[in-house]
Design a protein around this motif. Structure first.
Motif, short mmCIF file in Angstrom:
data_model
loop_
_atom_site.label_atom_id
_atom_site.label_comp_id
_atom_site.label_asym_id
_atom_site.label_seq_id
_atom_site.Cartn_x
_atom_site.Cartn_y
_atom_site.Cartn_z
N LEU A 152 9.85 58.00 24.94
CA LEU A 152 9.01 58.19 23.82
C LEU A 152 8.05 57.12 23.57
O LEU A 152 6.94 57.46 23.25
N ILE A 153 8.33 55.91 23.69
CA ILE A 153 7.43 54.69 23.11
C ILE A 153 6.21 55.00 24.40
O ILE A 153 4.94 54.93 23.93
N VAL A 154 6.61 55.07 25.50
CA VAL A 154 5.55 55.08 26.56
C VAL A 154 4.73 56.15 26.70
O VAL A 154 3.50 56.17 26.77
N ASN A 155 5.35 57.53 26.48
CA ASN A 155 4.43 58.56 26.80
C ASN A 155 4.08 59.30 25.60
O ASN A 155 2.97 60.14 25.50
N LYS A 156 4.51 59.08 24.53
CA LYS A 156 4.17 59.92 23.45
C LYS A 156 3.69 59.03 22.10
O LYS A 156 3.73 59.57 20.95
N THR A 157 3.66 57.77 22.24
CA THR A 157 3.28 57.02 20.93
C THR A 157 2.32 56.02 21.46
O THR A 157 2.33 55.53 22.71
N LYS A 158 1.24 56.01 20.67
CA LYS A 158 0.13 54.92 20.88
C LYS A 158 0.09 53.87 19.67
O LYS A 158 0.74 53.95 18.73
N PRO A 159 -0.52 52.65 19.99
CA PRO A 159 -0.67 51.74 19.07
C PRO A 159 -1.31 52.36 17.74
O PRO A 159 -2.50 52.83 17.81
N GLY A 160 -0.98 52.01 16.68
CA GLY A 160 -1.55 52.52 15.44
C GLY A 160 -0.83 53.89 14.94
O GLY A 160 -1.03 54.29 13.75
N ASP A 161 -0.24 54.39 15.75
CA ASP A 161 0.81 55.66 15.29
C ASP A 161 1.73 55.42 14.29
O ASP A 161 2.31 54.20 14.29
N GLN A 162 2.26 56.19 13.45
CA GLN A 162 3.13 56.12 12.52
C GLN A 162 4.51 56.55 13.48
O GLN A 162 4.55 57.49 13.78
N MET A 163 5.65 55.79 12.99
CA MET A 163 6.73 56.35 13.66
C MET A 163 7.90 56.53 12.43
O MET A 163 8.19 55.61 11.80
N THR B 90 4.40 51.44 11.38
CA THR B 90 3.33 51.92 12.06
C THR B 90 3.19 50.79 13.30
O THR B 90 3.22 49.64 13.13
N ALA B 91 3.34 51.42 14.41
CA ALA B 91 3.31 50.68 15.69
C ALA B 91 2.04 49.95 15.94
O ALA B 91 0.79 50.33 15.58
N THR B 92 2.23 48.65 16.52
CA THR B 92 1.18 47.87 16.88
C THR B 92 1.10 47.92 18.45
O THR B 92 1.80 48.72 19.15
N GLY B 93 0.50 46.95 19.12
CA GLY B 93 0.18 47.05 20.63
C GLY B 93 1.32 45.79 20.96
O GLY B 93 1.34 44.97 20.22
N GLN B 94 2.00 45.98 22.10
CA GLN B 94 2.80 44.77 22.73
C GLN B 94 2.02 43.59 22.69
O GLN B 94 0.72 43.58 22.96
N PRO B 95 2.54 42.30 22.52
CA PRO B 95 1.72 41.25 22.63
C PRO B 95 1.28 41.06 23.87
O PRO B 95 0.10 40.24 24.09
N SER B 96 1.83 41.55 25.05
CA SER B 96 1.25 41.08 26.34
C SER B 96 0.72 42.35 26.98
O SER B 96 -0.01 42.34 28.02
N ASN B 97 0.44 43.55 26.32
CA ASN B 97 -0.24 44.51 26.66
C ASN B 97 -0.52 45.47 25.54
O ASN B 97 0.24 46.28 25.02
#
Length: 386
Positions: free
Chosen positions: A246-257, A269-276
């Motif tokens: 779900l996290i890798v394929n169906k969610t992007k940074p900025g999406d609401q979860m 609201t998801a952000t981007g991973q600190p390392s990616n």
């Protein structure tokens, strides 16, 4: 953040008690270094060593080439890690209970502390057992604390070490890491047996359990440790695999979860991973939530299944930390055991004055690389916690 505060209070308290009661507690204080020596455990080490001195000596005859291979492997690994670090910084801190943003490793506090204690005891007793099996005396046994870094030591009789043959020294130096790797192997067998037999038989999945909320992450103040998640954005999450997809394929940074949990429904609201920054980051760590199957509970109750589950968890971290620290200790840099092994190997063919310069130079290079990896990878993650 709270765990770091507790650690700070704990270590400051130890320093205050050690300084105020140094005579009564028999603690030596050398600036930030605390050291307490004792002679009480020497009899126990002698007993173990004398059970079969030949076995200990011959086991370390095998351990020496393994240690040399481990040294080469760690040099290769640390150089590769340096290259990867500049491309994709990775945070890692083996401090039980502390969750650093972006770190791929989170060591649970209970299992982690048990694993670290066993790691130190087994490592130092390994040195002591091999020393006594070969007639090298032990001055004292003790514990040390350097700032927030705990440790243990076995202090050998210097004259005996200086008189010892090269093979004797190599066995003693290799023993600590070999004992760690041996304990890691035993713990791994226990983990494999339990996770491949009893645990699948006794437990079934019941959603996803949040085990940690990263400080200053997108979930802080919204989701809580211990919540059991049944779905995210309408997608069922029954285990770690479905959650990762779900996290890798169906969610992007900025999406609401939107999380549906046993405590209610929450949106972050998801952000981007600190390392990616291209991968969504909810700021939580989760594991499959398990419950005891009804028929198993009727037969064995709840206590036995959960005891064996917790045993598997503790053994996993005993395996992981002993493997990581045991191999790290083989790096060819003083004061690690690998530095002394490297020095003895050089002395076999290289003059003493040149050996000292080579070992010193290699040690400083390794120290610089390790420091760079820690500073460049870990410090940014720690700063995000404040």
């Amino acid at each position: 953040m709270e765990v770091l505060l507790y650690y700070a209070i704990f270590f400051v308290s130890i320093y205050i008690l050690a300084i105020v009661f140094r005579d009564k507690l028999k603690v030596d204080v050398y600036g930030p270094l605390l050291m307490r020596r004792t002679k009480k455990m020497r009899g126990w080490i002698d007993y173990i060593a004398n059970l079969s001195p030949k076995f200990w000596r011959w086991s370390m005859n095998i351990g020496i080439p393994i240690a040399v291979f481990g040294m080469a492997f760690m040099v290769y690994t640390i150089i590769i890690s340096l290259e990867v670090m500049f491309q994709k910084p990775t945070t890692a801190l083996l401090l039980p209970g502390v969750d650093i943003p972006g770190s791929p490793i989170f060591v649970p506090i209970f299992a982690g502390i048990i694993a670290l204690i066993l790691l130190m005891v087994v490592h130092e007793f390994g040195h002591g057992i091999l020393a006594r099996a070969q007639g090298v005396g032990i001055k004292s046994i003790g514990v040390i604390l350097l700032a927030i870094l705990p440790g243990a030591f076995v202090e050998l009789e210097e004259e005996d070490v200086e008189k010892a043959k090269r093979a004797v020294k190599l066995r003693i130096y290799a023993a600590g890491s070999m004992f760690n790797l041996g304990l890691a192997a035993i713990a791994w067998v226990v983990v494999i047996v339990l996770t491949s037999s009893f645990i699948p038989y006794a437990f079934q999945s019941d959603g996803l359990k949040i085990i940690s909320v990263t400080p200053n992450g997108p979930s802080e103040g919204i989701l809580q440790e211990g919540m059991v998640v049944s779905s995210i954005n309408g997608y069922p999450v029954n285990n770690r695999t479905s959650y990762t997809e779900l996290i890798v394929n169906k969610t992007k940074p900025g999406d609401q979860m939107t999380y549906v949990t046993d405590k209610g429904t929450y949106t972050i609201t998801a952000t981007g991973q600190p390392s990616n920054q291209s991968i969504a980051y909810p700021g939580t760590r989760s594991e499959t939530h398990l419950v005891v199957k009804p028929d198993v509970a009727q037969t064995y109750g709840e206590i036995i299944p959960w005891f064996l589950y917790d045993l598997a968890d503790v053994c996993y971290w005993i395996y992981a930390l002993n493997l990581m620290v045991g191999l790290f200790n083989l790096l060819p840099m003083k004061p690690l055991d690998g530095g002394y092994i490297f020095e003895e190997l050089l002395r076999y063919k290289v003059p003493e004055n040149i050996t000292g310069r080579i070992v010193s130079s290699v040690s400083w290079v390794m120290i610089a690389i390790v420091a760079l990896l820690i500073i460049y990878g870990t410090v940014p993650g720690i700063l995000q916690m404040f």
